[in-house]
Motif scaffolding. Structure first.
Motif, PDB file in Angstrom:
ATOM      1  N   TYR B 295       0.812  -1.226   0.000  1.00 12.40           N
ATOM      2  CA  TYR B 295       0.000   0.000   0.000  1.00 12.40           C
ATOM      3  C   TYR B 295       0.848   1.280   0.000  1.00 12.40           C
ATOM      4  O   TYR B 295       0.679   2.153  -0.861  1.00 12.40           O
ATOM      5  CB  TYR B 295      -1.003  -0.021   1.156  1.00 12.40           C
ATOM      6  N   PRO B 296       1.815   1.416   0.937  1.00 17.46           N
ATOM      7  CA  PRO B 296       2.582   2.673   0.970  1.00 17.46           C
ATOM      8  C   PRO B 296       3.590   2.825  -0.177  1.00 17.46           C
ATOM      9  O   PRO B 296       4.086   3.925  -0.406  1.00 17.46           O
ATOM     10  CB  PRO B 296       3.314   2.612   2.316  1.00 17.46           C
ATOM     11  N   SER B 298       3.052   2.095  -3.450  1.00 17.23           N
ATOM     12  CA  SER B 298       2.311   1.890  -4.701  1.00 17.23           C
ATOM     13  C   SER B 298       1.863   3.237  -5.246  1.00 17.23           C
ATOM     14  O   SER B 298       1.880   4.249  -4.536  1.00 17.23           O
ATOM     15  CB  SER B 298       1.104   0.980  -4.432  1.00 17.23           C
ATOM     16  N   GLY B 299       1.454   3.233  -6.515  1.00 20.71           N
ATOM     17  CA  GLY B 299       1.030   4.460  -7.188  1.00 20.71           C
ATOM     18  C   GLY B 299      -0.268   5.017  -6.631  1.00 20.71           C
ATOM     19  O   GLY B 299      -0.969   4.328  -5.880  1.00 20.71           O
ATOM     20  N   ASP B 300      -0.598   6.250  -7.028  1.00 18.93           N
ATOM     21  CA  ASP B 300      -1.778   6.879  -6.440  1.00 18.93           C
ATOM     22  C   ASP B 300      -3.062   6.689  -7.252  1.00 18.93           C
ATOM     23  O   ASP B 300      -4.006   7.448  -7.121  1.00 18.93           O
ATOM     24  CB  ASP B 300      -1.509   8.354  -6.108  1.00 18.93           C
ATOM     25  N   SER B 301      -3.083   5.663  -8.112  1.00 16.33           N
ATOM     26  CA  SER B 301      -4.335   5.231  -8.746  1.00 16.33           C
ATOM     27  C   SER B 301      -4.484   3.728  -8.520  1.00 16.33           C
ATOM     28  O   SER B 301      -3.503   3.050  -8.216  1.00 16.33           O
ATOM     29  CB  SER B 301      -4.316   5.500 -10.253  1.00 16.33           C
ATOM     30  N   TYR B 302      -5.684   3.240  -8.662  1.00 13.19           N
ATOM     31  CA  TYR B 302      -5.929   1.801  -8.565  1.00 13.19           C
ATOM     32  C   TYR B 302      -6.153   1.223  -9.949  1.00 13.19           C
ATOM     33  O   TYR B 302      -6.590   1.916 -10.864  1.00 13.19           O
ATOM     34  CB  TYR B 302      -7.188   1.513  -7.760  1.00 13.19           C
ATOM     35  N   VAL B 307      -3.846  -2.130  -5.761  1.00 12.27           N
ATOM     36  CA  VAL B 307      -2.750  -1.154  -5.810  1.00 12.27           C
ATOM     37  C   VAL B 307      -1.705  -1.594  -6.833  1.00 12.27           C
ATOM     38  O   VAL B 307      -1.563  -2.788  -7.140  1.00 12.27           O
ATOM     39  CB  VAL B 307      -2.066  -0.963  -4.433  1.00 12.27           C
ATOM     40  N   GLY B 362       2.908   8.080 -14.400  1.00 12.14           N
ATOM     41  CA  GLY B 362       2.212   6.978 -15.048  1.00 12.14           C
ATOM     42  C   GLY B 362       2.699   6.679 -16.451  1.00 12.14           C
ATOM     43  O   GLY B 362       2.707   5.536 -16.892  1.00 12.14           O
TER      44      GLY B 362
END
Lengths: 680, 680
Positions: B295-296, B298-302, B307, B362
């Motif tokens: 979680y911490p 990983s990128g800020d989109s799902y 994640v 991204g």
């Protein structure tokens, strides 16, 4: 947040670029905007956020899960845009549903009744509710998970999440929000902000026939005679590249071997009721008389060995318009502005890194070139106080006031019809032009669709004789006509005549486009955004306010269903009644057109003329559907720009209590009887 | 200009970005590079120019009008790239010839004998000789103009002008130039710079069969038994998403209802000679045991509510690899890394503006994710001293050393075969996998092509029984077999056995890929760049140095022509002689494979085994074409990483003066007779 006009707001995030649609096209909002309701902004400024990236920014704009969105200008591959990713890139070769097209627009409409213009000329990517941002651990655990079933992950689910707009190269943007009382009102405000819809000359609503590339003035004249003797309605005859001394790139100079006396030919054509339209593109060949002037005010790449004029520079626009002023003076009514889009294949077009002396780069110019070109080409007609009506292959934001209709070299009929629906939702106009076909049936189905579009074009540039004499390319070239050419000609004539009969009705609908911003031909969702059944219906159209048209798409068989929105509807020809909120099944024969009228409508229907002239008088009968109805007729000169200075004469006609009222004498219409189509 | 290795130069223009393929993947050049000729840089540094734009740069690289260029990694839609515009964008849905693919690479090769890597993870646009820059007035007048003829402007003309590479977001880039003595040498240097080609375990060269999504361990075991009783060669059995407790997104956790004892199942499968391969993607579901750790980092989109681990961060890679170490320990030989590409449609994938904690965005991650994921997944096998061999759906620059072969959900057979040719020219591997088919003929033609690709995959994820029992989806699901299932099984077995017989030959070719950088399967232009007749031949392949394979593309009929490059060639099976520099016509029956051998070749041909184990001994006969020939056989353990520390045993076998020499005893091969295929 800055209020721009009633219900129109500008929200600036970050630092906008110097060259954007609003800054380059400098729209002059229509005065009618002032009379609209002063709706508050439906989006909270605080929720429009800028996310900075390296070399780009992303703007987040709220979107409710219960809203559907439409727009992005001409989109050939899809209609409803919520849940999709779209890149707004002007392109002649859209191969998939990625957002690129001849006329993409960074503008969308929500069924919640507002519109959003992201003022950028960059190839912006709109993520329309298809991005899920990482939330807190807590939020994450509460998400409903994608079901663990075969294929479930790929099944289209309702969109969710906001709209995100990635804008390359920019550090910010102006976001214009159009607050409507409905989707249609928001769209109208966007069009009025752009300057109001284009108002065609009467002759622009007739048939445009584009002739063979290899034609010459003798052949043009003989074609025109043939059209008249065959009683084929036609207002404009278009010449393709062959009229110039050199094309690809262009000289804009008559080939005097083929056309020894252009002005004489135009006069002779005009005497037979034909206007002339000329193909060109703006890539200027070294042999052109204006090459010298354009060289220093053109981009630093060539296209087909021609220079690309930078129309943002006055010298370039003046030189270009000045030369075309001479051409217009020979009796040309308009132009077809080809290839101002640019292509992905065959190595043509200018690259994105092209530098233009006015300051734009190739990416920005690729977005704006179509409209800058259209704007430049108005001058020769404005000088004469005349309207023009032509074709262009590229458009973008704020296009509404420009009298040009988009077209394409593509040909899929579903895509072509879908384009009529999507373009209407983005302030651009599109024609599903008819070229060759593989059968009489295809020719007829395509013609039926094109006569209910903003421009009824037959583009026969590859064949010397009209497709109704011979639709097959090779046989047409060989001069071999169909055995049933007469029957096919008659069938096509009938379709054209329907268009000609509806010109008074269409002319009024276009005037509404001009004054009120409502597109004359539009998909059902425009007027019925709350009816969930119409959200994916791209193949039914409202023509004006009273007529519903459902084209039979070529290649899909003769069967189709038609969904009727709320109210009561009647078969245009037979008066059969249909109830709104329901879908009906039809098996129309090839020559049958699925045309319907709203209850309590009065449709002005003219005896078909072959073309529209300054002195054309329409012989009007009224088709009444239901018990009462009214219509409006615009009785101006039909071809000058006087309508801008002074409102045209408008005749409001009413049928109620079994009688017709309002048929005041005027120069344009002769009034006949009322035909009650539906059972009393 | 910095010399990186013999014949490899780095030229820096502007300020390169922090995250690029070289900086992110950190290639360790192969030691064999040092032995190569120290060729000078063929491009003049002064002619590599940076053109600055707003938010992007463009790099101009010289290109001669007489050069043709190839490359850009996996390209399904085109082969020769000169004259085209290509955007290097990782994408699962390439719809047109725009450059996007599962494994696009910002690297191209010139027939003049050099390669160019533009070190960027951005979606760079390569204009390959399709841009003409504005010159002086003088220069312009001297240009030969595009002819003013109908259509002439669209006819593909020879490219001209330099290569221009537009790199979004960047302010500069490192340009690596690979100076070869030939195109093949330049390609080899690029692969060696990347780390040398991947060397498969012996079992990786056998057949990989992917089973039904809904399978369970009982069904897997019974399928394995059926394969063995049907004598179908198969080395690896692959499980699709259904093995996990949740897929889309993934838990990486066995569904214990379907698979109560994974290790036991793997053992039982191993006893029957099957390795196991597991499908997954890296989007990690909240229910996964590693979700907390990821979680911490990983990128800020799902993606699909999971994640996206940032594998550039050690904690993420360690957590991910650590969990997979446990899975590998249960007896898994490799993985299929799905959906690390990202899609344009169906709203899946992460957006370009996603921010990753390691610093990439991204767009950069979309380029690098495939290889970062592949690299991360090596650890569980390296720890055990074992090779792995798997599948991945995304790749990019510097891929050569990674033991993963690309695949796709697309299925056009021309595109699939073209992918084999293009991928070889960009350091990536591709398999034209076989799924369902519409006929026995299609199944056979597709199998013939796939067994001459880097990975012989049958992906039967949608059907419970093998396609040779029933190729139709619905009937297969219903358990209904073809009436001629036995005949079709026999025909397919024969194709598989040909692959198995060639494993010793392929194994040597792959070892050459590892040490010398020459791809084992490659299009003719690689070896014959000066033969103008092969410049557009994407459907003929050199397999190693001696075999030429010409697949019959499904859907194009049974007729095809085969062009033979210089030298003399023989039918692999019948010894019929063909002269180089000529094209011959063939009408191969469905079960006939167009396979040819170069004169004076000795091909080691094994009695087909069902699978390759540590103790497999290949029973080799030698097929001699011409009067003499030689071959090499690699006799290592076939599955460990020991070949890296210590050169494997290599056996050089020669036939000359009517006798065979070099057949020294070893653990891997038993030697039989020489079969002289051609007339003496």
């Amino acid at each position: 947040m800055e209020k721009i006009a009633n219900g129109i707001y500008k929200i600036t995030v970050g630092t906008p670029e110097e060259f954007t649609p609003v800054k380059v096209m400098k729209p002059v909002p229509a005065p009618t905007l002032g009379a609209l309701d002063d709706n508050p902004c439906p989006l909270d400024e605080q929720n429009i956020r800028l996310i900075r990236g390296t070399g780009y920014v992303t703007v987040e704009i709220p979107l409710g899960d219960d809203e559907d969105i439409y727009g992005f200008g001409l989109q050939l591959k899809s209609f409803r845009q919520s849940g999709k990713k779209k890149i707004i890139r002007v392109n002649s070769d859209p191969a998939a549903d990625l957002g690129d097209s001849h006329g993409p627009v960074p503008f969308y409409l929500s069924t919640a009744g507002y519109g959003v213009l992201v003022d950028t000329s960059r190839f912006a990517t709109f993520y329309c509710g298809c991005v899920k941002r990482k939330g807190s651990r807590q939020e994450m655990e509460n998400y409903p998970s994608v079901p663990s079933e075969f294929g479930a992950h790929y099944i289209h689910k309702a969109h969710s999440g906001n709209v995100f707009v990635k804008i390359p190269s920019a550090e910010g943007a102006d976001i214009y929000v159009f607050a409507g009382s409905s989707l249609k009102d928001a769209l109208a405000r966007y069009n009025l902000f752009s300057g109001g819809g284009a108002f065609p000359p009467l002759w622009g609503l007739g048939i445009l026939y584009r002739g063979w590339w290899h034609t010459d003035s003798g052949h043009v004249i003989s074609m025109a005679r043939e059209f008249r003797s065959d009683r084929i309605p036609c207002d404009v005859f278009g010449l393709e590249p062959g009229w110039q001394t050199h094309a690809y790139s262009c000289t804009f100079d008559w080939d005097r071997e083929k056309y020894p006396d252009p002005a004489g030919m135009c006069r002779e054509m005009k005497n037979m009721g034909f206007r002339m339209n000329l193909w060109e593109h703006c890539y200027t060949n070294p042999a052109s008389p204006i090459y010298e002037e354009l060289y220093p005010v053109s981009g630093d790449s060539y296209v087909w060995d021609g220079v690309i004029p930078d129309f943002t520079i006055k010298e370039a626009a003046d030189a270009f318009a000045g030369h075309h002023d001479g051409i217009a003076g020979q009796g040309i009514s308009g132009f077809k502005l080809d290839e101002c889009d640019g292509g992905d294949f065959s190595g043509w077009g200018f690259p994105e890194f092209t530098s233009f002396p006015g300051g734009m780069d190739g990416e920005q110019m690729r977005s704006e070139l179509g409209l800058l070109y259209q704007k430049t080409m108005l001058a020769p007609f404005e000088k004469r106080g005349l309207r023009t009506w032509g074709q262009a292959r590229a458009s973008h934001a704020l296009a509404a006031p420009y009298p040009y209709v988009l077209y394409s070299d593509l040909y899929d009929h579903s895509d072509f019809v879908r384009g009529v629906a999507t373009s209407a939702l983005g302030g651009v106009m599109w024609s599903p032009e008819v070229r060759q076909t593989g059968s009489s049936e295809e020719l007829i189905r395509r013609l039926q669709a094109v006569v209910f579009s903003p421009l009824a074009v037959i583009n026969a540039y590859m064949i010397p004789s009209p497709p109704w004499k011979q639709f097959e390319h090779d046989r047409n070239l060989a001069g071999e006509f169909l055995p049933d050419a007469d029957e096919l000609t008659a069938a096509c004539r009938e379709i054209f005549e329907l268009r000609m009969s509806l010109i008074p009705y269409l002319y009024d609908a276009f005037y509404t486009y001009h004054t009120d911003g409502v597109p004359p031909i539009r998909p059902l969702v425009t007027d019925f955004p709350d009816d969930l059944s119409v959200r994916d219906v791209w193949d039914e159209f409202l023509i004006g306010d009273s007529i519903l048209f459902a084209p039979v798409i070529w290649g899909k068989g003769n069967h189709r269903s038609v969904y009727f929105p709320e109210g009561v509807w009647y078969g245009f020809f037979d008066g059969i009644k249909y109830c709104g909120g329901k879908k009906y099944e039809f098996d129309p024969a090839t020559n049958e057109i699925l045309l319907f009228t709203k209850e309590d409508s009065l449709i002005p229907f003219a005896a078909p003329v072959l073309n529209c002239d300054a002195d054309t008088v329409f012989d009007i009968s009224f088709r009444l559907y239901g018990k009462r109805g009214s219509c409006r007729l615009i009785a101006d000169d039909g071809e000058t720009l006087d309508y801008i200075k002074e409102k045209p004469e408008m005749i409001k006609i009413c049928f109620d209590d079994e009688k017709l009222s309002g048929c005041v004498p005027n120069r344009r219409y002769a009034f006949g009887q009322v035909i009650q189509i539906t059972e009393r």
